[in-house]
Design an enzyme around this catalytic site. Structure first.
Site, short mmCIF file in Angstrom:
data_model
loop_
_atom_site.label_atom_id
_atom_site.label_comp_id
_atom_site.label_asym_id
_atom_site.label_seq_id
_atom_site.Cartn_x
_atom_site.Cartn_y
_atom_site.Cartn_z
N HIS A 403 -17.39 -8.89 50.39
CA HIS A 403 -16.47 -7.78 50.14
C HIS A 403 -15.23 -7.89 51.03
O HIS A 403 -14.09 -7.83 50.55
CB HIS A 403 -17.21 -6.47 50.40
CG HIS A 403 -16.44 -5.23 50.16
ND1 HIS A 403 -16.63 -4.42 49.08
CD2 HIS A 403 -15.45 -4.62 50.89
CE1 HIS A 403 -15.82 -3.38 49.13
NE2 HIS A 403 -15.09 -3.49 50.23
N GLU A 404 -15.47 -8.08 52.33
CA GLU A 404 -14.34 -8.14 53.27
C GLU A 404 -13.51 -9.41 53.07
O GLU A 404 -12.29 -9.39 53.25
CB GLU A 404 -14.85 -8.05 54.71
CG GLU A 404 -15.61 -6.78 55.05
CD GLU A 404 -14.85 -5.50 54.78
OE1 GLU A 404 -13.60 -5.55 54.63
OE2 GLU A 404 -15.49 -4.45 54.69
N HIS A 407 -11.00 -8.64 50.44
CA HIS A 407 -9.82 -7.98 50.99
C HIS A 407 -8.91 -8.98 51.71
O HIS A 407 -7.68 -8.94 51.59
CB HIS A 407 -10.24 -6.88 51.98
CG HIS A 407 -10.78 -5.65 51.35
ND1 HIS A 407 -10.11 -4.96 50.36
CD2 HIS A 407 -11.95 -4.97 51.57
CE1 HIS A 407 -10.83 -3.90 50.00
NE2 HIS A 407 -11.94 -3.89 50.71
#
Length: 618
Positions: A403-404, A407
């Site tokens: 997920h990170e 980003h």
């Protein structure tokens, strides 16, 4: 203009004596990547101090494209240095909360940031005060061509802008508008004392968020029930205060909307991202049409757990043998290998940057004493991304890393392509970039599941992800809409009314197999996002949008879908989020992306049902 994104995910710090292994040392930030020494930090700091007075020289002179262009260039030079200063101090303190030098640097930067804000406060009000004809001329100017989308947004904002005196008054009142949230935070986090809970092994522990989550996942149902009842009964002490603060917050939102000539608080909130109202209304109605799929899942839980009705404390216990979860471990080197394979649909260039994240110190992975106990991705326009984790080798931990990284890659591609003033992302699109990685990784893992138990574990994870991010967030959004509608019509909000509304929504969303305990009615007061009006719906729409984009990439053999996706990651804040997605073939003004995701949810529930039947558990 730039928006920083922080994705907060609380993870328990390991409260044991800590010694860095070679692997742990490998996965630590090197803040010299921002400033090689504090001498360099001080050099940028002084450069900003020297430059700030030059900003005010342009006050009252923004009718000219030449002056606006020079002001914007000066503002950017200062802002980029300010961003690096802030990043350095912020990360330094998050690595060690007791670092006194970091605290001093952070305080110093905050003071400078405040001074910068005050020196630039005239810019937008002065531009907005210009005649429409002058603004249009500035927008078409060759000198300001890189800012055309910015001026388009500014001109749309003009109709909601008040006189200079009124704007000054609103600015002075803005701290008061935030008081309800501040009071709620003091009540819910400061004055509130977590009750104690006796664990099955005889220990007495405070019922913190972490301990409560563990309790709800425990196989002992009586223990789960006791934890739930103790926790929610303890909220009675703050429910009246919470009702009063939420009422005050909603009144402030509706008043602000009315003063700025919006039809409602919802319209004002949607306007901030240029999101049409039908995106929100489609979301509520489409999810409501698909509630039978969620009801089926709750009914499946009832059968699999062998209970008469599903209570709130039965919604989080895994439906698989806990030994499977213990086997599903992902040391960070394993996670790296899996990510480099699972994210291949995003193309070779994307994978090259993911490899850099692991090899060039973008990730501070492991928990250690005094380190910030959460997880996020951040960075500056002139640095690489910085990912903070408290990695625990679980499936959740690996998906959080994916997920990170999503980003981080969004920032990499945006910063490479866009000028500084378009280098941020709205939450509406930023969460697409992060959840796309989770879809890809779960798809990769599910295709390689070796046993039925492993597949059940992954199905449980995927179903709960969709339930929590889509169904639950839409239930929250429906609650928000109801309370805002009531206040807009002159109604009040009492704890009893809010409890009743929350309980009715719980019953509606979870269906006939669910038993809504009276204590669960206080669930609304646990959601701090309600003080940021109409925020949570974006999680649901982003999940649906990323599902569509990933589906395109998985089925397209030409590579065009991946190419379009990388263009999306590169777009930053250069256009409205809805238009950015439409260019990628995803129309969030249509219910189709939601329909597709909800159909997928239903198929997962049916697949889980078949596997449980195969095992003789139904």
């Amino acid at each position: 203009m730039k928006k920083q994104l922080y994705v907060w995910l609380m993870i328990v710090l390991l409260l044991v004596p800590w010694h860095a292994s070679a692997e742990q040392t490998k996965y630590q930030w090197n803040l010299a990547d921002i400033y090689s020494s504090e001498t360099d930090f001080e050099r940028d700091y002084q450069a900003i101090v020297d430059a700030l007075p030059k900003l005010t020289a342009y006050e009252g002179k923004l009718q000219s494209a030449a002056n606006v262009s020079k002001l914007f260039a000066l503002n950017e030079r200062i802002a980029r240095k300010m961003e690096k200063l802030s990043l350095y101090a912020h990360l330094k303190q998050d690595l060690n909360i007791e670092d006194g030098n970091a605290a001093q640097l952070k305080a110093k930067v905050e003071t400078l940031t405040s001074d910068f804000a005050s020196k630039t406060a005239f810019i937008e009000p002065e531009l907005l005060a210009l005649p429409e004809q002058t603004l249009a001329k500035l927008q078409k100017s060759k000198l300001l061509k890189p800012y055309r989308y910015y001026f388009k947004e500014l001109r749309e904002q003009k109709k909601h802008t008040l006189s200079k005196r009124e704007e000054q008054l609103l600015a002075k009142l803005s701290p008061i508008m935030n008081d309800p949230e501040n009071i709620y935070n003091h009540a819910a986090r400061g004055d509130y004392e977590p009750p104690s809970l006796r664990t099955p092994d005889g220990k007495t522990v405070p019922l913190t968020d972490e301990n409560y989550t563990k309790a709800l996942e425990h196989m002992d149902r009586s223990y789960r029930k006791r934890a739930f009842q103790i926790r929610f009964q303890s909220y009675e002490a703050i429910e009246n205060t919470s009702a009063a603060t939420l009422y005050a917050s909603v009144k402030a939102d509706e008043l602000y909307a009315k003063v700025r000539k919006y039809q409602s608080g919802l319209d004002a909130a949607l306007s901030a991202d240029d999101v049409p109202k039908q995106v929100f209304t489609n979301l509520i109605s489409t999810v409501n049409d698909h509630l039978p799929s969620l009801h089926r899942y709750v009914g499946l839980r009832k059968k699999a757990l062998g209970i008469d009705r599903v209570h709130s404390y039965d919604m989080f216990v895994p439906l698989v043998d806990e030994t499977v979860a213990k086997k599903m471990k992902f040391p960070i080197e394993t996670a790296q290998t899996l990510l480099l394979e699972g994210l291949k649909p995003l193309g070779g260039d994307y994978i090259k940057h993911v490899r850099r994240a692991f090899e060039q110190g973008w990730i501070d992975a492991y928990p250690r004493p005094k380190k910030y106990a959460g997880g996020y991705n951040t960075g500056a326009y002139d640095t690489h991304p910085f990912i903070l984790l408290n990695y625990d080798e679980s499936l959740d931990g690996m998906l959080t890393l994916a997920h990170e990284i999503g980003h981080a890659m969004n920032s990499v591609y945006t910063n490479k392509t866009q000028p500084y003033h378009y280098s941020g992302q709205s939450i509406f699109t930023a969460e697409v970039a992060s959840t796309a990685n989770e879809w890809l990784m779960m798809d990769y893992l599910m295709k390689r599941a070796k046993t039925d138990e492993e597949m059940l574990y992954l199905l449980n994870q995927q179903i709960e992800q969709i339930r929590g991010t889509l169904y639950t967030q839409v239930m929250y959004s429906e609650f928000e809409q109801a309370v805002h509608d009531k206040v807009q019509k002159g109604g009040s909000l009492t704890a009893a009314e809010l409890n009743d509304l929350w309980l009715r929504l719980l019953k509606k969303y979870h269906g006939p197999a669910y038993a809504a305990d009276p204590e669960a009615a206080r669930g609304w007061l646990r959601i701090p996002h309600f003080y940021d009006a109409f925020y949570v719906y974006k999680y649901a729409t982003s999940l649906a949008a990323s599902f569509e984009l990933v589906k395109q990439m998985k089925t397209d053999k030409t590579g065009e879908a991946t190419k379009r996706y990388l263009q999306f990651l590169s777009a930053g804040a250069s256009d409205d989020p809805i238009r950015l997605l439409q260019k990628m073939g995803v129309d969030m003004t249509s219910p189709e992306p939601l329909e597709n995701l909800l159909s997928y949810f239903d198929s997962l529930v049916r697949e889980m049902e078949q596997l449980l039947k195969k095992q003789g558990r139904l």
